[in-house]
Design a protein around this motif. Structure first.
Motif, PDB file in Angstrom:
ATOM      1  N   ALA A   1       2.980 -11.675 -20.252  1.00  0.00           N
ATOM      2  CA  ALA A   1       4.263 -11.010 -20.007  1.00  0.00           C
ATOM      3  C   ALA A   1       4.100  -9.893 -18.989  1.00  0.00           C
ATOM      4  CB  ALA A   1       4.834 -10.475 -21.314  1.00  0.00           C
ATOM      5  N   GLY A   2       3.051  -9.084 -19.132  1.00  0.00           N
ATOM      6  CA  GLY A   2       2.820  -8.002 -18.185  1.00  0.00           C
ATOM      7  C   GLY A   2       2.591  -8.511 -16.768  1.00  0.00           C
ATOM      8  N   THR A   3       1.878  -9.613 -16.644  1.00  0.00           N
ATOM      9  CA  THR A   3       1.638 -10.193 -15.322  1.00  0.00           C
ATOM     10  C   THR A   3       2.920 -10.750 -14.723  1.00  0.00           C
ATOM     11  OG1 THR A   3      -0.627 -10.746 -15.985  1.00  0.00           O
ATOM     12  CG2 THR A   3       0.257 -11.881 -14.050  1.00  0.00           C
ATOM     13  N   MET A   4       3.755 -11.359 -15.563  1.00  0.00           N
ATOM     14  CA  MET A   4       5.055 -11.842 -15.090  1.00  0.00           C
ATOM     15  C   MET A   4       5.911 -10.681 -14.597  1.00  0.00           C
ATOM     16  SD  MET A   4       5.499 -14.611 -18.187  1.00  0.00           S
ATOM     17  CE  MET A   4       7.278 -14.657 -18.201  1.00  0.00           C
ATOM     18  N   MET A   5       5.858  -9.556 -15.295  1.00  0.00           N
ATOM     19  CA  MET A   5       6.602  -8.367 -14.875  1.00  0.00           C
ATOM     20  C   MET A   5       6.081  -7.854 -13.537  1.00  0.00           C
ATOM     21  SD  MET A   5       6.665  -6.571 -18.638  1.00  0.00           S
ATOM     22  CE  MET A   5       7.672  -5.128 -18.316  1.00  0.00           C
ATOM     23  N   ALA A   6       4.751  -7.833 -13.384  1.00  0.00           N
ATOM     24  CA  ALA A   6       4.159  -7.373 -12.123  1.00  0.00           C
ATOM     25  C   ALA A   6       4.563  -8.268 -10.966  1.00  0.00           C
ATOM     26  CB  ALA A   6       2.636  -7.327 -12.254  1.00  0.00           C
ATOM     27  N   GLU A   7       4.603  -9.576 -11.210  1.00  0.00           N
ATOM     28  CA  GLU A   7       4.997 -10.509 -10.150  1.00  0.00           C
ATOM     29  C   GLU A   7       6.425 -10.238  -9.684  1.00  0.00           C
ATOM     30  OE1 GLU A   7       4.854 -13.778  -7.462  1.00  0.00           O
ATOM     31  OE2 GLU A   7       3.301 -12.584  -8.454  1.00  0.00           O
TER      32      GLU A   7
ATOM     33  N   ALA B   1      -0.711  -4.063 -18.705  1.00  0.00           N
ATOM     34  CA  ALA B   1      -1.071  -5.290 -17.985  1.00  0.00           C
ATOM     35  C   ALA B   1      -0.381  -5.340 -16.629  1.00  0.00           C
ATOM     36  CB  ALA B   1      -0.697  -6.509 -18.822  1.00  0.00           C
ATOM     37  N   ALA B   2       0.895  -4.914 -16.590  1.00  0.00           N
ATOM     38  CA  ALA B   2       1.619  -4.873 -15.317  1.00  0.00           C
ATOM     39  C   ALA B   2       0.977  -3.872 -14.365  1.00  0.00           C
ATOM     40  CB  ALA B   2       3.089  -4.525 -15.560  1.00  0.00           C
ATOM     41  N   PHE B   3       0.623  -2.707 -14.893  1.00  0.00           N
ATOM     42  CA  PHE B   3      -0.029  -1.670 -14.083  1.00  0.00           C
ATOM     43  C   PHE B   3      -1.343  -2.178 -13.510  1.00  0.00           C
ATOM     44  CE2 PHE B   3      -2.621   2.451 -14.225  1.00  0.00           C
ATOM     45  CZ  PHE B   3      -2.203   2.856 -12.959  1.00  0.00           C
ATOM     46  N   MET B   4      -2.163  -2.804 -14.348  1.00  0.00           N
ATOM     47  CA  MET B   4      -3.443  -3.333 -13.883  1.00  0.00           C
ATOM     48  C   MET B   4      -3.241  -4.345 -12.756  1.00  0.00           C
ATOM     49  SD  MET B   4      -6.814  -3.563 -14.206  1.00  0.00           S
ATOM     50  CE  MET B   4      -7.471  -3.193 -15.840  1.00  0.00           C
ATOM     51  N   ALA B   5      -2.287  -5.266 -12.939  1.00  0.00           N
ATOM     52  CA  ALA B   5      -2.049  -6.294 -11.930  1.00  0.00           C
ATOM     53  C   ALA B   5      -1.570  -5.679 -10.610  1.00  0.00           C
ATOM     54  CB  ALA B   5      -1.024  -7.298 -12.444  1.00  0.00           C
ATOM     55  N   LEU B   6      -0.706  -4.674 -10.693  1.00  0.00           N
ATOM     56  CA  LEU B   6      -0.171  -4.063  -9.480  1.00  0.00           C
ATOM     57  C   LEU B   6      -1.223  -3.215  -8.770  1.00  0.00           C
ATOM     58  CD1 LEU B   6       3.385  -3.126 -10.789  1.00  0.00           C
ATOM     59  CD2 LEU B   6       2.811  -4.893  -9.105  1.00  0.00           C
TER      60      LEU B   6
ATOM     61  N   ARG C   1       0.830  -1.211   0.000  1.00  0.00           N
ATOM     62  CA  ARG C   1       0.000   0.000   0.000  1.00  0.00           C
ATOM     63  C   ARG C   1       0.861   1.255   0.000  1.00  0.00           C
ATOM     64  NH1 ARG C   1      -5.112   1.083   4.133  1.00  0.00           N
ATOM     65  NH2 ARG C   1      -6.186   2.630   2.774  1.00  0.00           N
ATOM     66  N   GLU C   2       2.035   1.183   0.597  1.00  0.00           N
ATOM     67  CA  GLU C   2       2.941   2.331   0.656  1.00  0.00           C
ATOM     68  C   GLU C   2       3.961   2.337  -0.480  1.00  0.00           C
ATOM     69  OE1 GLU C   2       2.569   4.854   2.747  1.00  0.00           O
ATOM     70  OE2 GLU C   2       0.767   3.805   3.425  1.00  0.00           O
ATOM     71  N   ALA C   3       3.986   1.283  -1.274  1.00  0.00           N
ATOM     72  CA  ALA C   3       5.013   1.133  -2.316  1.00  0.00           C
ATOM     73  C   ALA C   3       4.827   2.142  -3.440  1.00  0.00           C
ATOM     74  CB  ALA C   3       4.978  -0.290  -2.872  1.00  0.00           C
ATOM     75  N   ARG C   4       5.941   2.427  -4.145  1.00  0.00           N
ATOM     76  CA  ARG C   4       5.947   3.401  -5.235  1.00  0.00           C
ATOM     77  C   ARG C   4       6.598   2.786  -6.467  1.00  0.00           C
ATOM     78  NH1 ARG C   4       4.803   8.480  -3.271  1.00  0.00           N
ATOM     79  NH2 ARG C   4       4.622   8.561  -0.980  1.00  0.00           N
ATOM     80  N   VAL C   5       5.857   2.752  -7.556  1.00  0.00           N
ATOM     81  CA  VAL C   5       6.314   2.104  -8.789  1.00  0.00           C
ATOM     82  C   VAL C   5       6.242   3.096  -9.947  1.00  0.00           C
ATOM     83  CG1 VAL C   5       5.895   0.222 -10.412  1.00  0.00           C
ATOM     84  CG2 VAL C   5       5.511  -0.144  -7.954  1.00  0.00           C
ATOM     85  N   PHE C   6       7.273   3.096 -10.774  1.00  0.00           N
ATOM     86  CA  PHE C   6       7.318   3.930 -11.969  1.00  0.00           C
ATOM     87  C   PHE C   6       7.129   3.049 -13.198  1.00  0.00           C
ATOM     88  CE2 PHE C   6      10.376   6.013 -15.148  1.00  0.00           C
ATOM     89  CZ  PHE C   6       9.367   6.796 -15.712  1.00  0.00           C
ATOM     90  N   ILE C   7       6.162   3.382 -14.044  1.00  0.00           N
ATOM     91  CA  ILE C   7       5.896   2.597 -15.254  1.00  0.00           C
ATOM     92  C   ILE C   7       5.865   3.518 -16.473  1.00  0.00           C
ATOM     93  CG2 ILE C   7       4.406   0.899 -16.380  1.00  0.00           C
ATOM     94  CD1 ILE C   7       3.200   0.226 -13.701  1.00  0.00           C
ATOM     95  N   PRO C   8       6.953   3.587 -17.228  1.00  0.00           N
ATOM     96  CA  PRO C   8       6.912   4.319 -18.496  1.00  0.00           C
ATOM     97  C   PRO C   8       6.359   3.401 -19.586  1.00  0.00           C
ATOM     98  CG  PRO C   8       9.147   3.595 -18.039  1.00  0.00           C
ATOM     99  CD  PRO C   8       8.310   3.122 -16.894  1.00  0.00           C
ATOM    100  N   GLY C   9       5.213   3.758 -20.122  1.00  0.00           N
ATOM    101  CA  GLY C   9       4.567   2.930 -21.122  1.00  0.00           C
ATOM    102  C   GLY C   9       3.479   2.073 -20.512  1.00  0.00           C
ATOM    103  N   VAL C  10       2.208   2.473 -20.693  1.00  0.00           N
ATOM    104  CA  VAL C  10       1.098   1.719 -20.090  1.00  0.00           C
ATOM    105  C   VAL C  10       0.130   1.227 -21.162  1.00  0.00           C
ATOM    106  CG1 VAL C  10       1.174   2.686 -17.764  1.00  0.00           C
ATOM    107  CG2 VAL C  10      -0.043   3.935 -19.558  1.00  0.00           C
ATOM    108  N   GLY C  11       0.706   0.820 -22.302  1.00  0.00           N
ATOM    109  CA  GLY C  11      -0.106   0.245 -23.358  1.00  0.00           C
ATOM    110  C   GLY C  11      -0.264  -1.249 -23.174  1.00  0.00           C
TER     111      GLY C  11
END
Length: 290
Positions: free
Chosen positions: A232-238, A41-46, A26-36
């Motif tokens: 792939a996006g879900t694997m990245m999120a994991e 998919a990684a953004f959605m999972a996180l 909940r306190e974590a901070r993630v930077f994602i350049p490119g959310v297509g």
């Protein structure tokens, strides 16, 4: 209207993460350049995992051709900035999530963005901006989670001490300021990445090689399929979750490919085998591109 409750939203996460770990997410901070595609998919999972703070950036707007694979792409979203649509959708999942949205200016502000984040998940496919991201991430001691330009889902975890992608694959960008990367250099980067993918995975068995040749030659956009991109996006999120929770991850800077056709993990080949395959790949690519 149903009221939002973070604890209720994440209650089924228990068993995978402890209450203390959920609080860290909940306190974590993630930077994602490119959310297509993969980045989206990684953004959605996180977001659904309960990560509470994001910086997302994208320079593009949604197009009809994105509908086949990008989770935030819908007909009403066509023509709208990807990062804004992704933010608005995320807020319908968790209205308490904090999201900073940037466009093209993110590359000029990268030092601040990395300093404010714990990990970067690379969802873009621009070679020059990617070089910039990797170089500055090393300076700031940040891990970059990425994936190859591959028809098979893949993931890499490039920690600060690991070699940069441009160094490992021998990009012509080495030693060049990222703002001076030319179109020819970009093509070279893509071709070297494709050669690596063909050397270390069985990707060539599952795609039309004539179309792949056009992609390598810069004659058409990369081809993408919904299941592969989302996996792939879900694997990245994991892997991002592993970093955020200080858990041992599933890979390193070399990464791995997941082959859903044979239900197998394909890891980088040994040096002797890779040398033989690389020779065959060079001949194949020369023949493919005429």
């Amino acid at each position: 209207m149903t009221s939002f409750d973070y604890a209720e939203m994440t209650t089924r996460n228990r068993g995978f993460v402890t209450a203390a770990e959920q609080a860290r997410l909940r306190e974590a901070r993630v930077f994602i350049p490119g959310v297509g595609g993969m980045g989206g998919a990684a953004f959605m999972a996180l977001v659904r995992a309960g990560v509470g703070h994001f910086i997302i950036a994208d320079i593009d707007t949604f197009e009809v051709s994105n509908l086949n694979r990008q989770l935030f792409a819908t007909l009403p979203a066509v023509g709208r900035p990807k990062a804004e649509v992704a933010r608005d959708t995320a807020l319908t999942i968790n209205p308490e999530v904090q999201i900073d949205v940037l466009g093209r200016e993110w590359t000029d502000d990268l030092d601040r963005l990395l300093a404010a984040s714990q990990v970067a998940v690379n969802g873009m496919d621009d070679a020059a901006a990617g070089v910039h991201l990797y170089r500055r991430a090393k300076v700031h001691g940040r891990t970059v989670i990425d994936a190859y330009a591959s028809p098979l889902p893949s993931v890499t975890v490039v920690r600060p001490e690991a070699p940069r992608l441009e160094e490992r694959l021998g990009y012509s960008t080495v030693g060049t300021d990222w703002t001076q990367v030319t179109a020819e250099m970009r093509k070279d980067c893509l071709q070297r990445e494709i050669a690596y993918v063909l050397t270390h995975s069985s990707s060539h068995l599952y795609v039309d090689l004539d179309i792949a040749a056009e992609v390598a030659a810069g004659k058409r956009s990369r081809f993408s399929f919904s299941t592969m991109v989302t996996m792939a996006g879900t694997m990245m999120a994991e892997e991002a979750v592993h970093i955020l929770l200080d858990r041992k991850g599933g890979t390193d800077h070399r990464g791995y490919f997941f082959n859903p056709h044979r239900v197998a993990v394909e890891r980088p080949r040994s040096a002797p085998v890779a040398a033989i395959r690389a020779f065959a790949v060079r001949r194949l690519m020369t023949r493919m591109m005429g």
